[in-house]
Design an enzyme around this catalytic site. Structure first.
Site, PDB file in Angstrom:
ATOM      1  N   LYS A 116       1.773 -10.194  29.141  1.00 43.87           N
ATOM      2  CA  LYS A 116       3.011  -9.852  28.549  1.00 43.87           C
ATOM      3  C   LYS A 116       3.679  -9.272  29.746  1.00 43.87           C
ATOM      4  O   LYS A 116       4.992  -9.523  29.935  1.00 43.87           O
ATOM      5  CB  LYS A 116       2.971  -8.816  27.619  1.00 43.87           C
ATOM      6  CG  LYS A 116       2.408  -9.486  26.076  1.00 43.87           C
ATOM      7  CD  LYS A 116       2.158  -8.345  24.951  1.00 43.87           C
ATOM      8  CE  LYS A 116       1.595  -8.681  23.863  1.00 43.87           C
ATOM      9  NZ  LYS A 116       0.967  -7.587  23.190  1.00 43.87           N
TER      10      LYS A 116
ATOM     11  N   SER B 161      -1.505   5.713  21.049  1.00 43.81           N
ATOM     12  CA  SER B 161      -0.490   5.621  20.042  1.00 43.81           C
ATOM     13  C   SER B 161       0.063   4.214  20.256  1.00 43.81           C
ATOM     14  O   SER B 161       0.543   3.940  19.313  1.00 43.81           O
ATOM     15  CB  SER B 161       0.800   6.575  20.185  1.00 43.81           C
ATOM     16  OG  SER B 161       1.128   6.530  21.686  1.00 43.81           O
TER      17      SER B 161
ATOM     18  N   HIS C 246       2.637   6.202  28.568  1.00 45.36           N
ATOM     19  CA  HIS C 246       2.049   5.307  29.299  1.00 45.36           C
ATOM     20  C   HIS C 246       2.421   5.857  30.714  1.00 45.36           C
ATOM     21  O   HIS C 246       3.484   6.186  30.929  1.00 45.36           O
ATOM     22  CB  HIS C 246       2.494   4.119  29.069  1.00 45.36           C
ATOM     23  CG  HIS C 246       2.206   3.358  27.795  1.00 45.36           C
ATOM     24  ND1 HIS C 246       1.163   3.885  26.860  1.00 45.36           N
ATOM     25  CD2 HIS C 246       2.353   2.101  27.249  1.00 45.36           C
ATOM     26  CE1 HIS C 246       1.159   3.251  25.785  1.00 45.36           C
ATOM     27  NE2 HIS C 246       1.682   1.813  25.806  1.00 45.36           N
TER      28      HIS C 246
ATOM     29  N   ARG D  71       0.847  -1.212   0.103  1.00 46.76           N
ATOM     30  CA  ARG D  71      -0.104   0.093   0.049  1.00 46.76           C
ATOM     31  C   ARG D  71       0.793   1.215   0.029  1.00 46.76           C
ATOM     32  O   ARG D  71       0.310   2.286  -0.399  1.00 46.76           O
ATOM     33  CB  ARG D  71      -0.862   0.149   1.288  1.00 46.76           C
ATOM     34  CG  ARG D  71      -1.858  -0.952   1.336  1.00 46.76           C
ATOM     35  CD  ARG D  71      -2.650  -0.882   2.610  1.00 46.76           C
ATOM     36  NE  ARG D  71      -1.939  -1.221   3.744  1.00 46.76           N
ATOM     37  CZ  ARG D  71      -1.853  -2.391   4.196  1.00 46.76           C
ATOM     38  NH1 ARG D  71      -2.364  -3.352   3.803  1.00 46.76           N
ATOM     39  NH2 ARG D  71      -0.926  -2.678   5.514  1.00 46.76           N
ATOM     40  N   SER D  72       2.093   1.168   0.743  1.00 45.92           N
ATOM     41  CA  SER D  72       2.931   2.446   1.003  1.00 45.92           C
ATOM     42  C   SER D  72       4.227   2.455  -0.269  1.00 45.92           C
ATOM     43  O   SER D  72       4.926   3.394   0.098  1.00 45.92           O
ATOM     44  CB  SER D  72       3.512   2.397   2.403  1.00 45.92           C
ATOM     45  OG  SER D  72       2.560   2.381   3.215  1.00 45.92           O
TER      46      SER D  72
ATOM     47  N   ASN E   2       5.741   5.901  25.430  1.00 39.46           N
ATOM     48  CA  ASN E   2       5.730   4.654  25.064  1.00 39.46           C
ATOM     49  C   ASN E   2       6.030   4.287  23.343  1.00 39.46           C
ATOM     50  O   ASN E   2       6.610   3.475  23.161  1.00 39.46           O
ATOM     51  CB  ASN E   2       4.163   4.040  24.907  1.00 39.46           C
ATOM     52  CG  ASN E   2       3.359   5.034  24.184  1.00 39.46           C
ATOM     53  OD1 ASN E   2       3.082   6.269  24.567  1.00 39.46           O
ATOM     54  ND2 ASN E   2       2.608   4.630  23.162  1.00 39.46           N
TER      55      ASN E   2
ATOM     56  N   ARG F 246       9.097 -12.673  21.349  1.00 39.58           N
ATOM     57  CA  ARG F 246       9.515 -12.377  22.748  1.00 39.58           C
ATOM     58  C   ARG F 246       9.606 -13.539  23.549  1.00 39.58           C
ATOM     59  O   ARG F 246      10.811 -13.320  24.749  1.00 39.58           O
ATOM     60  CB  ARG F 246       8.744 -11.381  23.420  1.00 39.58           C
ATOM     61  CG  ARG F 246       8.803  -9.890  22.553  1.00 39.58           C
ATOM     62  CD  ARG F 246       7.772  -8.947  23.628  1.00 39.58           C
ATOM     63  NE  ARG F 246       7.517  -7.688  22.747  1.00 39.58           N
ATOM     64  CZ  ARG F 246       6.451  -6.938  22.626  1.00 39.58           C
ATOM     65  NH1 ARG F 246       5.511  -7.693  23.418  1.00 39.58           N
ATOM     66  NH2 ARG F 246       6.174  -5.931  22.026  1.00 39.58           N
TER      67      ARG F 246
ATOM     68  N   CYS G 146       5.818  -2.077  25.593  1.00 40.48           N
ATOM     69  CA  CYS G 146       6.259  -1.120  25.773  1.00 40.48           C
ATOM     70  C   CYS G 146       5.831  -0.767  27.447  1.00 40.48           C
ATOM     71  O   CYS G 146       6.832   0.131  28.084  1.00 40.48           O
ATOM     72  CB  CYS G 146       5.161   0.087  24.998  1.00 40.48           C
ATOM     73  SG  CYS G 146       3.676  -0.407  25.152  1.00 40.48           S
TER      74      CYS G 146
HETATM   75  P1  A2P Z   1       1.369   0.408   5.574  1.00 38.65           P
HETATM   76  O1  A2P Z   1       1.508   1.746   6.371  1.00 38.65           O
HETATM   77  O2  A2P Z   1       2.004   0.350   4.427  1.00 38.65           O
HETATM   78  O3  A2P Z   1       0.333  -0.334   5.942  1.00 38.65           O
HETATM   79  P2  A2P Z   1       1.134   1.206  12.905  1.00 38.65           P
HETATM   80  O4  A2P Z   1       1.550   0.426  14.208  1.00 38.65           O
HETATM   81  O5  A2P Z   1       1.079   2.675  13.097  1.00 38.65           O
HETATM   82  O6  A2P Z   1      -0.343   0.716  12.531  1.00 38.65           O
HETATM   83  O7  A2P Z   1       2.090   0.800  11.812  1.00 38.65           O
HETATM   84  C1  A2P Z   1       2.110  -0.496  11.065  1.00 38.65           C
HETATM   85  C2  A2P Z   1       3.536  -0.412  10.122  1.00 38.65           C
HETATM   86  O8  A2P Z   1       3.328  -1.698   9.665  1.00 38.65           O
HETATM   87  C3  A2P Z   1       3.279   0.427   9.010  1.00 38.65           C
HETATM   88  O9  A2P Z   1       4.116   0.981   8.423  1.00 38.65           O
HETATM   89  C4  A2P Z   1       2.389  -0.755   7.788  1.00 38.65           C
HETATM   90  O10 A2P Z   1       2.562  -0.446   6.557  1.00 38.65           O
HETATM   91  C5  A2P Z   1       3.385  -1.658   8.246  1.00 38.65           C
HETATM   92  N1  A2P Z   1       2.755  -3.113   7.867  1.00 38.65           N
HETATM   93  C6  A2P Z   1       1.387  -3.682   8.161  1.00 38.65           C
HETATM   94  N2  A2P Z   1       1.258  -4.928   7.610  1.00 38.65           N
HETATM   95  C7  A2P Z   1       2.418  -4.980   6.710  1.00 38.65           C
HETATM   96  C8  A2P Z   1       2.599  -6.076   5.671  1.00 38.65           C
HETATM   97  N3  A2P Z   1       1.918  -7.106   5.756  1.00 38.65           N
HETATM   98  N4  A2P Z   1       3.945  -5.949   5.108  1.00 38.65           N
HETATM   99  C9  A2P Z   1       4.804  -4.953   5.457  1.00 38.65           C
HETATM  100  N5  A2P Z   1       4.590  -3.855   6.197  1.00 38.65           N
HETATM  101  C10 A2P Z   1       3.463  -4.019   7.021  1.00 38.65           C
END
Ligand code: A2P
Length: 348
Positions: free
Chosen positions: A214, A160, A243, A41-42, A316, A101, A130
């Site tokens: 945890k 967060s 936190h 997505r990114s 955190n 962990r 955290c």
């Molecule tokens: P993306 O932004 O492309 O979804 P947060 O904890 O703030 O929700 O962020 C989660 C992070 O983990 C984001 O950078 C997200 O990317 C990434 N992420 C989540 N699922 C995947 C995946 N399957 N492969 C790679 N990165 C992931």
């Protein structure tokens, strides 16, 4: 720096990933290159880093070919799936999720407490939860002085910790409520704005939440003392960053509040902020954006022989996640531990 360190940040677009990049830049981490990875997505998006930006790439099993160290903060499923591929490619992993962990092969490290555990790493090092990190930073020096036998902790945890979507949810709900609109509930099971949820992560068979267990299990692993009994109640509160924890400890040896204050004021990573007469005590508003673990409200538990109460607050996302992971990475470099002994150690 003794050797090349080509670094990758997995989850670079998330709340912790962005803080990770800013912490790496602020501490001038000696990486020879930095790669930002996230989901498809990114891919192609930009992530701010130092004075410039990085182009985000999609995480795949092939992402680690030319990487020496990867810091993961992309959720447990992503770590479980991709960390073994990273190790197989010869890359050392510091993982911020809960996936590894409690795995005996993986050290669980808070550098101020048990940096020595890194010496036996086999490729994956786990960054603790955290709430656990900030608690053990404050408790370890007290344990060394007086042997902690029991910990009763209640947490007040910021949104967060759930990630960027939860930060957005609290902002949106507050705006909707002030505009007399029905708040949308997507991330948490109930409204978080102007509310408290005694529910973090999933419920387990013993009716504790996974977050609570945890704290119990990770504390024992990090402090390396199975005799420490921990019971936790974890609560999500409508705070963005920071936190807070109400912590009660019972010790083998008597420790007065003055002695505890003196020990903590010398402890690495801790800042004592405790002057009730001046209305001075740690608060998440002040801890946000800071590296230290703040301790205040130190007082005797008058209901038992050897008991102390305290209030522990930390950012955190920083000490609870990004900073601790970067400190682990720094310690790996300092100890010359950036190598994988057995590339197949984590392959199924
Ligand atoms: P993306 O932004 O492309 O979804 P947060 O904890 O703030 O929700 O962020 C989660 C992070 O983990 C984001 O950078 C997200 O990317 C990434 N992420 C989540 N699922 C995947 C995946 N399957 N492969 C790679 N990165 C992931």
């Amino acid at each position: 720096m003794s050797k090349q360190c080509r670094l990758a940040v997995v989850g670079a677009t998330g709340a912790v990933g962005r803080e990770m990049l800013s912490t790496l830049a602020a501490r001038k981490f000696p990486a020879t290159s930095v790669t930002a990875l996230a989901s498809a997505r990114s891919a192609g998006n930009k992530a701010p880093f130092a004075d410039g930006e990085l182009t985000v790439r999609e995480l795949t099993a092939e992402s680690f070919k030319d990487i020496d160290l990867a810091i993961f903060s992309a959720g447990g499923g992503t770590s479980e799936q991709f960390a073994p591929h990273a190790v197989a490619a010869g890359c050392v992993v510091v993982d911020n999720s809960s996936a590894w962990r409690m795995d005996d092969r993986c050290p669980l490290v808070v550098p101020e407490v048990n940096a020595h555990a890194l010496d036996k790493h086999r490729g994956i090092i786990a960054n603790p939860n955290c709430s656990t990190i900030q608690m053990v930073v404050a408790l370890k020096p007290l344990h060394d002085a007086a042997r902690i036998r029991r910990v009763v902790v209640s947490t007040y945890q910021a949104v967060s910790g759930t990630g960027q979507k939860a930060i957005t949810e609290l902002e949106t709900q507050v705006r909707q409520l002030f505009n007399m609109q029905e708040p949308e509930i997507k991330v948490y099971p109930h409204r978080i704005a102007f509310n408290c949820l005694p529910h973090i992560d999933v419920f387990l068979e013993n009716d504790y939440t996974k977050e609570e267990m945890k704290m119990t299990r990770e504390t024992v692993k990090i402090m390396e003392d199975p005799k420490i009994a921990v019971t936790a109640t974890c609560v999500r509160v409508p705070v963005f960053y920071g936190h807070s924890e109400s912590v009660n400890i019972e010790t083998e040896k008597k420790l007065t509040p003055a002695q505890a204050r003196a020990i903590l004021s010398q402890a690495p990573g801790v800042q004592v902020y405790d002057n009730p007469g001046q209305k001075m005590y740690p608060m998440p508003l002040d801890a946000a954006g800071e590296d230290a673990v703040f301790v205040g409200r130190l007082r005797e538990d008058e209901s038992i022989a050897n008991g102390l109460n305290m209030w522990i607050v930390a950012d955190n996302i920083r000490k609870g996640a990004a900073l601790n992971a970067v400190q682990i990475a720094e310690e790996l470099l300092a100890r010359n531990l950036l190598r994988v002994q057995d590339r197949n150690a984590f392959l199924a």
